[in-house]
Design an enzyme around this catalytic site. Structure first.
Site, short mmCIF file in Angstrom:
data_model
loop_
_atom_site.label_atom_id
_atom_site.label_comp_id
_atom_site.label_asym_id
_atom_site.label_seq_id
_atom_site.Cartn_x
_atom_site.Cartn_y
_atom_site.Cartn_z
CE LYS A 1 -1.71 6.98 -3.52
NZ LYS A 1 -2.14 5.99 -2.53
CG ASP B 1 -1.71 1.25 1.44
OD1 ASP B 1 -1.66 2.13 0.56
OD2 ASP B 1 -2.40 1.35 2.48
CD GLU C 1 -4.88 3.50 -2.29
OE1 GLU C 1 -5.72 4.30 -1.83
OE2 GLU C 1 -3.77 3.83 -2.69
CG ASP D 1 -9.23 4.23 1.66
OD1 ASP D 1 -8.78 5.03 2.51
OD2 ASP D 1 -8.48 3.50 0.98
MG MG Z 1 -4.41 4.65 2.15
#
Ligand code: MG
Ligand code: ADP
Length: 584
Positions: free
Chosen positions: A70, A9, A147, A169
Protein backbone atom coordinates in the site's frame (compact mmCIF):
# COMPACT_ATOMS: atom_id res chain seq x y z
CA UNK A 1 -30.75 -11.31 -6.68
CA UNK A 2 -29.98 -8.72 -4.09
CA UNK A 3 -27.19 -6.35 -4.88
CA UNK A 4 -24.49 -7.34 -2.44
CA UNK A 5 -21.93 -4.64 -1.68
CA UNK A 6 -19.13 -5.60 0.65
CA UNK A 7 -16.87 -3.24 2.56
CA UNK A 8 -13.12 -3.73 2.40
CA UNK A 9 -10.38 -2.18 4.52
CA UNK A 10 -7.34 -2.63 2.31
CA UNK A 11 -4.66 -1.92 4.92
CA UNK A 12 -0.89 -1.58 4.72
CA UNK A 13 -0.45 -4.35 7.24
CA UNK A 14 -3.81 -6.08 7.47
CA UNK A 15 -7.00 -6.22 5.45
CA UNK A 16 -10.56 -7.07 6.39
CA UNK A 17 -13.87 -7.60 4.61
CA UNK A 18 -17.28 -6.84 6.10
CA UNK A 19 -20.83 -7.37 4.95
CA UNK A 20 -24.35 -6.65 6.07
CA UNK A 21 -26.02 -9.91 7.05
CA UNK A 22 -29.60 -9.67 8.24
CA UNK A 23 -29.27 -6.08 9.32
CA UNK A 24 -25.98 -6.56 11.12
CA UNK A 25 -22.58 -5.67 9.69
CA UNK A 26 -20.09 -8.49 10.30
CA UNK A 27 -16.43 -8.89 9.49
CA UNK A 28 -15.95 -12.27 7.82
CA UNK A 29 -13.15 -14.58 8.93
CA UNK A 30 -10.55 -15.14 6.22
CA UNK A 31 -8.61 -18.38 6.62
CA UNK A 32 -10.16 -18.57 10.06
CA UNK A 33 -9.19 -15.08 11.19
CA UNK A 34 -11.03 -11.78 10.65
CA UNK A 35 -7.67 -10.03 10.16
CA UNK A 36 -5.75 -11.05 7.05
CA UNK A 37 -2.13 -9.88 6.70
CA UNK A 38 -1.78 -7.77 3.52
CA UNK A 39 0.97 -10.05 2.37
CA UNK A 40 1.39 -11.71 -1.02
CA UNK A 41 3.77 -14.49 -1.93
CA UNK A 42 4.64 -17.43 -4.11
CA UNK A 43 4.98 -20.84 -2.53
CA UNK A 44 7.85 -23.16 -3.50
CA UNK A 45 5.73 -24.51 -6.38
CA UNK A 46 5.21 -20.97 -7.71
CA UNK A 47 1.56 -20.85 -6.65
CA UNK A 48 0.13 -17.56 -5.42
CA UNK A 49 -0.45 -17.40 -1.68
CA UNK A 50 -2.06 -14.49 0.13
CA UNK A 51 -2.49 -13.60 3.79
CA UNK A 52 -1.09 -15.47 6.76
CA UNK A 53 0.49 -18.20 4.62
CA UNK A 54 2.50 -15.57 2.76
CA UNK A 55 3.37 -13.78 6.02
CA UNK A 56 4.71 -17.03 7.43
CA UNK A 57 7.31 -17.31 4.70
CA UNK A 58 8.44 -13.70 4.94
CA UNK A 59 11.76 -14.62 6.52
CA UNK A 60 12.29 -17.94 4.77
CA UNK A 61 11.57 -16.65 1.31
CA UNK A 62 12.00 -12.87 1.13
CA UNK A 63 12.27 -12.76 -2.67
CA UNK A 64 8.95 -14.49 -3.03
CA UNK A 65 7.05 -12.35 -0.54
CA UNK A 66 5.72 -8.81 -0.81
CA UNK A 67 4.75 -6.74 2.20
CA UNK A 68 3.27 -3.25 2.75
CA UNK A 69 2.47 -2.72 -0.94
CA UNK A 70 0.00 0.00 0.00
CA UNK A 71 2.93 2.32 0.63
CA UNK A 72 3.68 2.12 -3.10
CA UNK A 73 0.15 2.59 -4.42
CA UNK A 74 -0.03 5.24 -7.12
CA UNK A 75 3.69 5.05 -7.84
CA UNK A 76 4.95 4.03 -11.24
CA UNK A 77 7.10 1.21 -10.06
CA UNK A 78 7.14 -2.55 -10.36
CA UNK A 79 7.96 -4.94 -7.57
CA UNK A 80 9.54 -8.32 -7.98
CA UNK A 81 7.67 -11.43 -6.97
CA UNK A 82 9.50 -14.60 -7.96
CA UNK A 83 10.59 -14.38 -11.59
CA UNK A 84 8.23 -11.61 -12.62
CA UNK A 85 7.48 -8.01 -11.83
CA UNK A 86 4.14 -6.54 -10.89
CA UNK A 87 2.65 -3.09 -10.39
CA UNK A 88 1.39 -2.13 -6.91
CA UNK A 89 -2.15 -2.27 -8.33
CA UNK A 90 -1.63 -5.87 -9.43
CA UNK A 91 -0.19 -6.94 -6.07
CA UNK A 92 -3.07 -5.23 -4.26
CA UNK A 93 -5.52 -6.96 -6.55
CA UNK A 94 -4.25 -10.32 -5.25
CA UNK A 95 -5.18 -9.25 -1.73
CA UNK A 96 -8.62 -8.05 -2.80
CA UNK A 97 -9.22 -11.20 -4.83
CA UNK A 98 -8.38 -13.40 -1.86
CA UNK A 99 -10.84 -11.51 0.35
CA UNK A 100 -13.50 -11.68 -2.34
CA UNK A 101 -13.08 -15.38 -3.02
CA UNK A 102 -12.95 -16.35 0.64
CA UNK A 103 -16.10 -14.33 1.28
CA UNK A 104 -17.83 -15.90 -1.72
CA UNK A 105 -17.02 -19.33 -0.37
CA UNK A 106 -18.69 -18.48 2.90
CA UNK A 107 -21.66 -16.58 1.59
CA UNK A 108 -22.22 -19.00 -1.29
CA UNK A 109 -22.89 -16.05 -3.49
CA UNK A 110 -20.80 -14.17 -6.03
CA UNK A 111 -19.50 -10.78 -4.92
CA UNK A 112 -19.09 -8.17 -7.61
CA UNK A 113 -19.23 -4.83 -5.83
CA UNK A 114 -17.29 -3.27 -3.03
CA UNK A 115 -16.72 -0.11 -1.05
CA UNK A 116 -12.98 0.17 -0.42
CA UNK A 117 -11.41 2.45 2.16
CA UNK A 118 -8.27 4.54 1.72
CA UNK A 119 -6.42 6.90 4.07
CA UNK A 120 -8.08 10.33 3.99
CA UNK A 121 -4.78 11.72 2.85
CA UNK A 122 -4.47 9.47 -0.18
CA UNK A 123 -4.18 11.64 -3.24
CA UNK A 124 -5.92 11.36 -6.57
CA UNK A 125 -3.36 8.97 -7.99
CA UNK A 126 -3.46 6.64 -5.01
CA UNK A 127 -7.27 6.56 -5.09
CA UNK A 128 -7.31 5.66 -8.76
CA UNK A 129 -4.71 2.98 -8.19
CA UNK A 130 -7.00 1.51 -5.51
CA UNK A 131 -9.93 1.52 -7.92
CA UNK A 132 -7.81 -0.19 -10.55
CA UNK A 133 -6.73 -2.86 -8.06
CA UNK A 134 -10.41 -3.53 -7.36
CA UNK A 135 -11.19 -3.89 -11.04
CA UNK A 136 -8.30 -6.28 -11.54
CA UNK A 137 -9.70 -8.38 -8.71
CA UNK A 138 -13.05 -8.56 -10.48
CA UNK A 139 -14.74 -6.01 -8.25
CA UNK A 140 -16.63 -2.93 -9.24
CA UNK A 141 -15.51 -0.32 -6.74
CA UNK A 142 -18.81 1.49 -6.14
CA UNK A 143 -17.25 3.93 -3.72
CA UNK A 144 -13.90 4.83 -2.24
CA UNK A 145 -14.29 6.20 1.29
CA UNK A 146 -11.78 7.57 3.73
CA UNK A 147 -10.72 5.23 6.52
CA UNK A 148 -11.36 7.63 9.42
CA UNK A 149 -14.72 8.42 7.87
CA UNK A 150 -15.62 4.74 7.77
CA UNK A 151 -14.57 4.42 11.41
CA UNK A 152 -16.64 7.48 12.26
CA UNK A 153 -19.62 5.98 10.50
CA UNK A 154 -19.35 2.80 12.53
CA UNK A 155 -19.02 4.79 15.75
CA UNK A 156 -21.46 7.49 14.71
CA UNK A 157 -24.24 5.00 14.09
CA UNK A 158 -24.35 4.43 17.83
CA UNK A 159 -23.41 7.94 18.95
CA UNK A 160 -25.52 10.39 20.86
CA UNK A 161 -26.98 13.41 19.11
CA UNK A 162 -24.76 16.45 18.90
CA UNK A 163 -21.60 14.58 19.73
CA UNK A 164 -18.18 15.78 18.56
CA UNK A 165 -15.63 13.01 18.16
CA UNK A 166 -12.02 12.70 17.14
CA UNK A 167 -11.05 9.60 15.21
CA UNK A 168 -7.34 8.87 15.68
CA UNK A 169 -6.19 6.13 13.30
CA UNK A 170 -2.61 4.89 13.55
CA UNK A 171 -2.01 1.78 11.50
CA UNK A 172 1.10 0.11 10.14
CA UNK A 173 1.88 2.62 7.43
CA UNK A 174 -0.36 5.63 7.73
CA UNK A 175 -1.84 8.07 10.20
CA UNK A 176 -5.16 9.86 9.87
CA UNK A 177 -7.14 12.02 12.22
CA UNK A 178 -10.66 13.36 11.68
CA UNK A 179 -13.05 15.62 13.53
CA UNK A 180 -16.55 14.21 13.27
CA UNK A 181 -19.87 15.63 14.41
CA UNK A 182 -22.99 13.51 14.71
CA UNK A 183 -26.20 15.46 14.43
CA UNK A 184 -29.74 14.45 13.49
CA UNK A 185 -28.65 11.11 12.13
CA UNK A 186 -25.98 12.70 9.99
CA UNK A 187 -22.33 11.75 10.52
CA UNK A 188 -20.46 14.78 9.33
CA UNK A 189 -16.71 14.92 8.93
CA UNK A 190 -15.61 18.48 9.70
CA UNK A 191 -11.89 18.15 9.05
CA UNK A 192 -9.25 15.54 8.30
CA UNK A 193 -5.51 15.53 8.53
CA UNK A 194 -2.83 12.94 8.29
CA UNK A 195 0.45 11.58 7.12
CA UNK A 196 0.64 8.81 4.52
CA UNK A 197 4.09 7.77 5.71
CA UNK A 198 3.73 7.41 9.44
CA UNK A 199 2.77 4.28 11.34
CA UNK A 200 3.78 1.18 13.28
CA UNK A 201 6.23 0.18 10.52
CA UNK A 202 8.26 3.26 11.43
CA UNK A 203 8.32 2.20 15.07
CA UNK A 204 9.62 -1.22 13.97
CA UNK A 205 12.30 0.49 11.91
CA UNK A 206 13.51 2.48 14.92
CA UNK A 207 13.86 -0.76 16.85
CA UNK A 208 15.67 -2.40 13.94
CA UNK A 209 18.10 0.53 13.74
CA UNK A 210 18.65 0.26 17.46
CA UNK A 211 19.35 -3.48 17.25
CA UNK A 212 21.72 -3.03 14.30
CA UNK A 213 23.66 -0.41 16.24
CA UNK A 214 23.89 -2.57 19.36
CA UNK A 215 25.00 -5.54 17.30
CA UNK A 216 27.68 -3.51 15.59
CA UNK A 217 29.01 -2.23 18.91
CA UNK A 218 29.20 -5.71 20.33
CA UNK A 219 30.38 -7.77 17.39
CA UNK A 220 31.65 -5.19 14.95
CA UNK A 221 29.36 -6.60 12.24
CA UNK A 222 27.08 -4.36 10.22
CA UNK A 223 23.77 -6.06 9.49
CA UNK A 224 22.51 -3.24 7.26
CA UNK A 225 23.65 -4.94 4.05
CA UNK A 226 22.10 -8.25 5.04
CA UNK A 227 18.54 -8.24 3.72
CA UNK A 228 17.72 -11.55 5.26
CA UNK A 229 18.96 -10.55 8.69
CA UNK A 230 16.98 -7.32 8.42
CA UNK A 231 13.76 -9.19 7.68
CA UNK A 232 14.37 -11.47 10.63
CA UNK A 233 14.98 -8.43 12.81
CA UNK A 234 11.80 -6.78 11.59
CA UNK A 235 9.74 -9.87 12.44
CA UNK A 236 11.13 -10.35 15.96
CA UNK A 237 11.22 -6.68 16.82
CA UNK A 238 7.65 -6.13 15.68
CA UNK A 239 6.70 -8.91 18.05
CA UNK A 240 8.78 -7.37 20.84
CA UNK A 241 7.11 -4.02 20.19
CA UNK A 242 3.71 -5.58 20.77
CA UNK A 243 5.02 -7.14 23.99
CA UNK A 244 6.04 -3.66 25.15
CA UNK A 245 2.40 -2.58 24.89
CA UNK A 246 1.63 -4.96 27.75
CA UNK A 247 4.95 -5.38 29.57
CA UNK A 248 7.69 -3.03 30.77
CA UNK A 249 10.43 -5.18 29.21
CA UNK A 250 10.81 -7.39 26.17
CA UNK A 251 13.64 -9.83 25.60
CA UNK A 252 14.79 -10.47 22.04
CA UNK A 253 16.96 -13.39 21.07
CA UNK A 254 17.81 -14.41 17.53
CA UNK A 255 20.35 -17.12 16.99
CA UNK A 256 23.16 -16.75 14.48
CA UNK A 257 21.66 -13.61 13.03
CA UNK A 258 24.82 -13.01 10.95
CA UNK A 259 25.71 -16.69 10.72
CA UNK A 260 28.10 -16.41 13.68
CA UNK A 261 26.73 -14.44 16.57
CA UNK A 262 23.44 -14.47 18.39
CA UNK A 263 21.51 -11.28 18.81
CA UNK A 264 20.50 -10.74 22.38
CA UNK A 265 18.73 -7.62 23.43
CA UNK A 266 16.55 -6.44 26.23
CA UNK A 267 14.18 -3.63 25.37
CA UNK A 268 12.71 -1.34 27.94
CA UNK A 269 9.39 0.32 27.38
CA UNK A 270 10.70 3.61 28.68
CA UNK A 271 13.56 3.71 26.12
CA UNK A 272 11.26 2.62 23.36
CA UNK A 273 8.86 5.44 24.20
CA UNK A 274 11.69 7.95 23.94
CA UNK A 275 12.44 6.58 20.45
CA UNK A 276 8.91 6.94 19.14
CA UNK A 277 7.98 10.17 20.91
CA UNK A 278 9.00 12.45 18.00
CA UNK A 279 6.79 10.41 15.66
CA UNK A 280 3.84 10.61 18.02
CA UNK A 281 4.41 14.36 18.37
CA UNK A 282 3.81 14.55 14.62
CA UNK A 283 0.43 12.89 15.05
CA UNK A 284 -0.49 15.48 17.66
CA UNK A 285 0.45 18.31 15.32
CA UNK A 286 -1.94 16.85 12.74
CA UNK A 287 -4.58 16.51 15.42
CA UNK A 288 -4.32 20.16 16.44
CA UNK A 289 -4.42 21.23 12.82
CA UNK A 290 -7.64 19.33 12.22
CA UNK A 291 -9.22 20.87 15.32
CA UNK A 292 -8.15 24.33 14.17
CA UNK A 293 -9.63 23.65 10.74
CA UNK A 294 -12.91 22.64 12.36
CA UNK A 295 -12.81 25.82 14.54
CA UNK A 296 -12.78 23.71 17.68
CA UNK A 297 -10.54 23.34 20.68
CA UNK A 298 -9.77 20.11 22.56
CA UNK A 299 -12.39 20.90 25.21
CA UNK A 300 -15.13 20.73 22.55
CA UNK A 301 -14.32 17.07 21.90
CA UNK A 302 -16.48 14.58 23.73
CA UNK A 303 -14.82 11.39 22.61
CA UNK A 304 -11.56 10.22 21.11
CA UNK A 305 -11.89 7.00 19.19
CA UNK A 306 -8.78 4.93 18.64
CA UNK A 307 -8.45 3.03 15.39
CA UNK A 308 -5.59 0.90 14.04
CA UNK A 309 -3.26 -1.61 15.69
CA UNK A 310 -0.58 0.89 16.66
CA UNK A 311 -2.98 2.78 18.96
CA UNK A 312 -2.52 -0.13 21.37
CA UNK A 313 0.80 1.52 22.26
CA UNK A 314 0.25 2.88 25.79
CA UNK A 315 2.13 6.09 25.01
CA UNK A 316 -0.46 6.95 22.35
CA UNK A 317 -3.22 6.80 24.90
CA UNK A 318 -1.06 8.56 27.49
CA UNK A 319 -0.27 11.49 25.22
CA UNK A 320 -3.89 11.92 24.19
CA UNK A 321 -4.91 11.92 27.82
CA UNK A 322 -2.24 14.41 28.73
CA UNK A 323 -2.83 16.76 25.80
CA UNK A 324 -6.60 16.55 25.55
CA UNK A 325 -7.57 15.64 29.09
CA UNK A 326 -9.78 12.99 27.61
CA UNK A 327 -10.00 9.25 27.97
CA UNK A 328 -9.43 7.81 24.55
CA UNK A 329 -11.20 4.54 24.05
CA UNK A 330 -11.66 1.50 21.94
CA UNK A 331 -15.38 0.91 21.90
CA UNK A 332 -15.25 -1.17 18.80
CA UNK A 333 -12.31 -3.42 17.96
CA UNK A 334 -9.75 -0.99 16.47
CA UNK A 335 -8.66 -3.59 13.93
CA UNK A 336 -12.13 -4.15 12.52
CA UNK A 337 -13.88 -0.82 12.77
CA UNK A 338 -12.81 0.57 9.39
CA UNK A 339 -14.06 -2.51 7.53
CA UNK A 340 -17.30 -2.36 9.48
CA UNK A 341 -17.86 1.26 8.47
CA UNK A 342 -17.15 0.35 4.84
CA UNK A 343 -19.61 -2.55 5.10
CA UNK A 344 -22.24 -0.17 6.48
CA UNK A 345 -21.67 2.27 3.65
CA UNK A 346 -21.92 -0.62 1.19
CA UNK A 347 -25.23 -1.69 2.60
CA UNK A 348 -26.54 1.89 2.48
CA UNK A 349 -25.54 2.18 -1.20
CA UNK A 350 -27.13 -1.20 -1.92
CA UNK A 351 -30.33 0.09 -0.36
CA UNK A 352 -30.28 -2.55 2.35
CA UNK A 353 -30.15 -0.15 5.24
CA UNK A 354 -30.66 3.48 5.92
CA UNK A 355 -28.60 4.11 9.01
CA UNK A 356 -26.57 7.21 9.25
CA UNK A 357 -26.18 9.52 6.34
CA UNK A 358 -22.59 10.34 5.73
CA UNK A 359 -21.16 13.73 4.90
CA UNK A 360 -17.54 13.44 3.93
CA UNK A 361 -15.04 16.12 3.03
CA UNK A 362 -11.89 16.47 0.99
CA UNK A 363 -8.77 16.86 3.10
CA UNK A 364 -6.90 18.51 0.20
CA UNK A 365 -7.13 21.83 -1.59
CA UNK A 366 -7.32 21.64 -5.38
CA UNK A 367 -5.97 24.54 -7.43
CA UNK A 368 -5.23 25.66 -10.91
CA UNK A 369 -2.35 27.99 -11.71
CA UNK A 370 -2.13 31.58 -12.87
CA UNK A 371 0.64 34.13 -13.27
CA UNK A 372 0.88 36.85 -10.70
CA UNK A 373 2.85 40.06 -11.10
CA UNK A 374 2.60 40.89 -7.42
CA UNK A 375 6.31 40.74 -6.90
CA UNK A 376 7.28 42.45 -10.13
CA UNK A 377 8.25 39.43 -12.20
CA UNK A 378 5.58 37.06 -13.35
CA UNK A 379 5.43 34.11 -10.97
CA UNK A 380 3.27 31.08 -11.30
CA UNK A 381 1.11 30.53 -8.25
CA UNK A 382 -1.85 28.36 -7.27
CA UNK A 383 -5.44 29.59 -7.41
CA UNK A 384 -7.47 27.37 -5.07
CA UNK A 385 -10.76 26.25 -6.57
CA UNK A 386 -11.87 23.66 -4.02
CA UNK A 387 -10.57 24.35 -0.51
CA UNK A 388 -9.72 21.60 1.91
CA UNK A 389 -12.51 20.43 4.22
CA UNK A 390 -15.19 21.21 1.64
CA UNK A 391 -18.03 18.65 1.84
CA UNK A 392 -18.27 16.13 -1.03
CA UNK A 393 -19.41 16.13 -3.74
CA UNK A 394 -18.04 19.59 -4.50
CA UNK A 395 -18.44 21.65 -7.62
CA UNK A 396 -16.66 25.00 -7.98
CA UNK A 397 -15.39 27.33 -10.70
CA UNK A 398 -12.85 30.13 -11.03
CA UNK A 399 -11.99 32.35 -13.92
CA UNK A 400 -8.49 32.75 -15.35
CA UNK A 401 -7.47 35.03 -18.23
CA UNK A 402 -5.33 34.79 -21.34
CA UNK A 403 -2.09 36.74 -21.28
CA UNK A 404 -1.66 37.78 -24.91
CA UNK A 405 -3.77 39.17 -27.70
CA UNK A 406 -5.12 36.39 -29.94
CA UNK A 407 -3.75 33.72 -27.64
CA UNK A 408 -4.73 30.47 -29.44
CA UNK A 409 -4.54 28.06 -26.52
CA UNK A 410 -4.31 27.98 -22.75
CA UNK A 411 -2.78 25.36 -20.54
CA UNK A 412 -4.77 24.32 -17.50
CA UNK A 413 -2.66 22.86 -14.73
CA UNK A 414 -4.14 21.20 -11.68
CA UNK A 415 -2.45 20.83 -8.30
CA UNK A 416 -3.32 19.31 -4.98
CA UNK A 417 -1.94 20.81 -1.80
CA UNK A 418 -2.00 23.77 0.51
CA UNK A 419 0.94 25.84 -0.73
CA UNK A 420 0.74 29.00 -2.77
CA UNK A 421 3.57 27.79 -4.97
CA UNK A 422 2.87 24.98 -7.44
CA UNK A 423 6.29 23.39 -6.94
CA UNK A 424 5.44 22.69 -3.30
CA UNK A 425 2.18 20.93 -4.20
CA UNK A 426 1.41 17.64 -5.94
CA UNK A 427 0.74 17.95 -9.68
CA UNK A 428 -2.44 16.14 -10.63
CA UNK A 429 -2.44 16.75 -14.36
CA UNK A 430 -2.69 19.35 -17.10
CA UNK A 431 -4.32 19.85 -20.47
CA UNK A 432 -4.57 22.40 -23.27
CA UNK A 433 -7.68 24.30 -24.27
CA UNK A 434 -7.05 24.93 -27.96
CA UNK A 435 -8.82 26.89 -30.66
CA UNK A 436 -9.57 29.97 -28.56
CA UNK A 437 -11.15 32.85 -30.48
CA UNK A 438 -9.14 35.86 -31.56
CA UNK A 439 -9.50 38.18 -28.62
CA UNK A 440 -7.42 40.76 -26.79
CA UNK A 441 -5.49 39.62 -23.70
CA UNK A 442 -7.72 38.99 -20.70
CA UNK A 443 -10.03 36.60 -22.57
CA UNK A 444 -11.81 34.84 -19.66
CA UNK A 445 -11.63 31.06 -19.32
CA UNK A 446 -13.78 29.41 -16.68
CA UNK A 447 -12.12 26.47 -14.97
CA UNK A 448 -14.61 24.17 -13.32
CA UNK A 449 -13.73 21.44 -10.78
CA UNK A 450 -16.06 18.57 -9.89
CA UNK A 451 -14.86 16.44 -7.01
CA UNK A 452 -17.00 13.33 -6.67
CA UNK A 453 -17.82 11.23 -3.61
CA UNK A 454 -14.75 9.07 -4.23
CA UNK A 455 -12.50 12.12 -4.07
CA UNK A 456 -11.81 11.89 -7.80
CA UNK A 457 -11.59 15.08 -9.79
CA UNK A 458 -13.12 16.06 -13.10
CA UNK A 459 -11.98 19.31 -14.65
CA UNK A 460 -13.62 21.37 -17.38
CA UNK A 461 -12.32 24.57 -18.93
CA UNK A 462 -14.62 26.76 -21.01
CA UNK A 463 -13.84 29.88 -23.02
CA UNK A 464 -16.52 32.22 -21.71
CA UNK A 465 -17.30 34.07 -24.97
CA UNK A 466 -17.70 31.04 -27.22
CA UNK A 467 -18.65 28.35 -24.74
CA UNK A 468 -15.87 26.24 -26.26
CA UNK A 469 -15.28 23.57 -23.64
CA UNK A 470 -12.61 21.06 -22.98
CA UNK A 471 -13.46 18.53 -20.35
CA UNK A 472 -11.31 15.80 -18.87
CA UNK A 473 -11.51 13.43 -16.01
CA UNK A 474 -7.93 13.92 -15.07
CA UNK A 475 -5.93 10.95 -16.03
CA UNK A 476 -3.25 10.91 -13.45
CA UNK A 477 0.07 9.25 -14.09
CA UNK A 478 -0.57 6.11 -12.07
CA UNK A 479 -3.57 5.30 -14.21
CA UNK A 480 -1.91 6.47 -17.38
CA UNK A 481 0.75 3.86 -17.25
CA UNK A 482 -1.40 1.06 -16.01
CA UNK A 483 -3.16 -0.46 -18.93
CA UNK A 484 -5.82 -2.67 -17.37
CA UNK A 485 -5.74 -5.17 -20.22
CA UNK A 486 -1.99 -5.53 -19.95
CA UNK A 487 -2.24 -5.84 -16.19
CA UNK A 488 -4.84 -8.61 -16.58
CA UNK A 489 -2.52 -10.49 -18.89
CA UNK A 490 0.38 -9.99 -16.50
CA UNK A 491 -1.47 -11.50 -13.56
CA UNK A 492 -3.38 -14.16 -15.50
CA UNK A 493 -0.84 -16.93 -14.95
CA UNK A 494 -1.17 -16.48 -11.19
CA UNK A 495 -4.89 -16.02 -10.81
CA UNK A 496 -6.37 -17.74 -13.84
CA UNK A 497 -10.02 -17.03 -14.54
CA UNK A 498 -12.25 -15.67 -11.82
CA UNK A 499 -14.88 -18.21 -11.05
CA UNK A 500 -17.32 -16.99 -8.47
CA UNK A 501 -18.70 -19.90 -6.51
CA UNK A 502 -22.16 -20.50 -7.87
CA UNK A 503 -24.72 -21.70 -5.36
CA UNK A 504 -25.06 -25.35 -6.11
CA UNK A 505 -24.28 -28.87 -5.05
CA UNK A 506 -20.71 -28.41 -3.91
CA UNK A 507 -21.57 -25.17 -2.22
CA UNK A 508 -24.50 -26.66 -0.34
CA UNK A 509 -22.22 -29.21 1.28
CA UNK A 510 -20.13 -26.56 2.96
CA UNK A 511 -23.11 -24.47 3.94
CA UNK A 512 -23.47 -26.04 7.35
CA UNK A 513 -20.02 -24.95 8.49
CA UNK A 514 -19.43 -21.75 6.61
CA UNK A 515 -16.30 -20.54 8.46
CA UNK A 516 -14.57 -23.86 8.39
CA UNK A 517 -12.69 -23.55 5.13
CA UNK A 518 -10.12 -21.28 6.77
CA UNK A 519 -10.08 -23.24 9.99
CA UNK A 520 -9.29 -26.38 8.02
CA UNK A 521 -6.25 -24.76 6.54
CA UNK A 522 -5.08 -23.60 9.95
CA UNK A 523 -5.56 -27.08 11.36
CA UNK A 524 -3.56 -28.64 8.54
CA UNK A 525 -0.76 -26.15 9.03
CA UNK A 526 -0.79 -26.85 12.78
CA UNK A 527 -0.59 -30.60 12.12
CA UNK A 528 2.34 -30.16 9.73
CA UNK A 529 4.18 -27.90 12.11
CA UNK A 530 3.64 -30.33 14.94
CA UNK A 531 5.14 -33.15 12.92
CA UNK A 532 8.17 -31.05 12.02
CA UNK A 533 8.52 -29.89 15.63
CA UNK A 534 8.39 -33.42 16.98
CA UNK A 535 10.98 -34.53 14.45
CA UNK A 536 13.29 -31.76 15.68
CA UNK A 537 12.79 -32.78 19.31
CA UNK A 538 14.44 -36.10 18.40
CA UNK A 539 17.51 -34.23 17.19
CA UNK A 540 20.31 -32.51 18.98
CA UNK A 541 18.80 -29.11 19.80
CA UNK A 542 19.25 -26.91 22.85
CA UNK A 543 17.01 -27.57 25.86
CA UNK A 544 15.61 -24.01 25.58
CA UNK A 545 14.61 -24.53 21.97
CA UNK A 546 13.11 -27.92 22.79
CA UNK A 547 11.15 -26.30 25.58
CA UNK A 548 9.84 -23.57 23.32
CA UNK A 549 8.73 -26.09 20.70
CA UNK A 550 6.91 -28.18 23.31
CA UNK A 551 5.22 -25.12 24.70
CA UNK A 552 4.08 -23.92 21.30
CA UNK A 553 2.72 -27.35 20.37
CA UNK A 554 0.90 -27.45 23.67
CA UNK A 555 -0.56 -23.97 23.18
CA UNK A 556 -1.69 -24.88 19.64
CA UNK A 557 -3.50 -27.92 20.96
CA UNK A 558 -5.23 -25.76 23.55
CA UNK A 559 -6.25 -23.24 20.90
CA UNK A 560 -7.66 -26.03 18.73
CA UNK A 561 -9.72 -27.41 21.58
CA UNK A 562 -11.14 -23.92 22.21
CA UNK A 563 -11.76 -23.29 18.50
CA UNK A 564 -9.67 -20.18 18.93
CA UNK A 565 -8.40 -19.66 15.39
CA UNK A 566 -6.82 -16.32 16.12
CA UNK A 567 -4.56 -17.82 18.75
CA UNK A 568 -3.89 -20.92 16.65
CA UNK A 569 -2.89 -18.68 13.82
CA UNK A 570 -0.41 -16.82 16.03
CA UNK A 571 1.07 -20.04 17.39
CA UNK A 572 1.45 -21.38 13.87
CA UNK A 573 3.28 -18.25 12.88
CA UNK A 574 5.67 -18.35 15.82
CA UNK A 575 6.32 -22.07 15.50
CA UNK A 576 6.88 -21.79 11.78
CA UNK A 577 9.50 -19.06 12.29
CA UNK A 578 11.20 -21.02 15.03
CA UNK A 579 11.31 -24.26 13.07
CA UNK A 580 12.69 -22.49 10.10
CA UNK A 581 15.77 -21.35 12.01
CA UNK A 582 16.29 -24.62 13.74
CA UNK A 583 15.93 -26.76 10.65
CA UNK A 584 18.59 -24.75 8.80
MG1 MG B 1 -5.95 0.56 8.83
P1 ADP C 1 -3.02 -1.08 8.67
O1 ADP C 1 -4.21 -0.22 8.76
O2 ADP C 1 -1.79 -0.37 8.23
O3 ADP C 1 -3.23 -2.35 7.93
P2 ADP C 1 -3.37 -2.05 11.39
O4 ADP C 1 -4.41 -1.14 11.90
O5 ADP C 1 -3.71 -3.46 11.18
O6 ADP C 1 -2.61 -1.46 10.14
O7 ADP C 1 -2.14 -1.93 12.41
C1 ADP C 1 -0.95 -2.59 12.18
C2 ADP C 1 0.11 -2.00 13.05
O8 ADP C 1 -0.27 -2.09 14.41
C3 ADP C 1 1.43 -2.74 12.91
O9 ADP C 1 2.50 -1.81 12.86
C4 ADP C 1 1.48 -3.56 14.18
O10 ADP C 1 2.80 -3.84 14.57
C5 ADP C 1 0.80 -2.63 15.14
N1 ADP C 1 0.28 -3.32 16.32
C6 ADP C 1 -0.58 -4.36 16.36
N2 ADP C 1 -0.80 -4.74 17.63
C7 ADP C 1 -0.07 -3.91 18.42
C8 ADP C 1 0.15 -3.81 19.84
N3 ADP C 1 -0.44 -4.63 20.68
N4 ADP C 1 0.97 -2.82 20.28
C9 ADP C 1 1.59 -1.98 19.43
N5 ADP C 1 1.45 -2.04 18.09
C10 ADP C 1 0.63 -2.99 17.60
Amino acid sequence: MNDLIVGIDLGTTNSEIAINQDGQVNVLPIHGNPIMPSCVGLDPAGKLIVGQAARNQLVASPDNTVLSIKRKMGEEIRVRLGEKEYSPEEISSFILRELKQEAERQLLQPIRKAVITVPAFFNERQRKATQAAGELAGLEVVRIINEPTAAALAYGAGAKEGETMLVYDLGGGTFDVSVVVVEQGVVEVKASHGDTHLGGDDFDQLLVDHAVLQFKRLHNVDLVQDLRALRRLKVVLERAKRTLSDEPYAAVREEYIDGQHHLELELERHDYEQMILPLLERTLTCLHQSLTDAHLSPKDVQKVMLVGGATRTPLVQGLLQERLQLDPRFEINPDLIVAMGAGMQGSVIAGQSRHSILVDITPHTYSTTAISFRHGEGDLYCVPIIHRNTPLPASKSEVVYTMYDDQPAAKVEVYQGEDELPQSNTPIGDFLVEGLSKAPEGNPIVVHFDLDLNGILKVTATEKVTGLAKSVTLDTKGQHHLNLEEARRNISSLVGETQPTAPGQAAAETAATPALAGADELLNTAKDLRKRGEALLEKNISPEDADEIRQLIHQSAAAISENNWTVLNERNETLSDLLFYLED
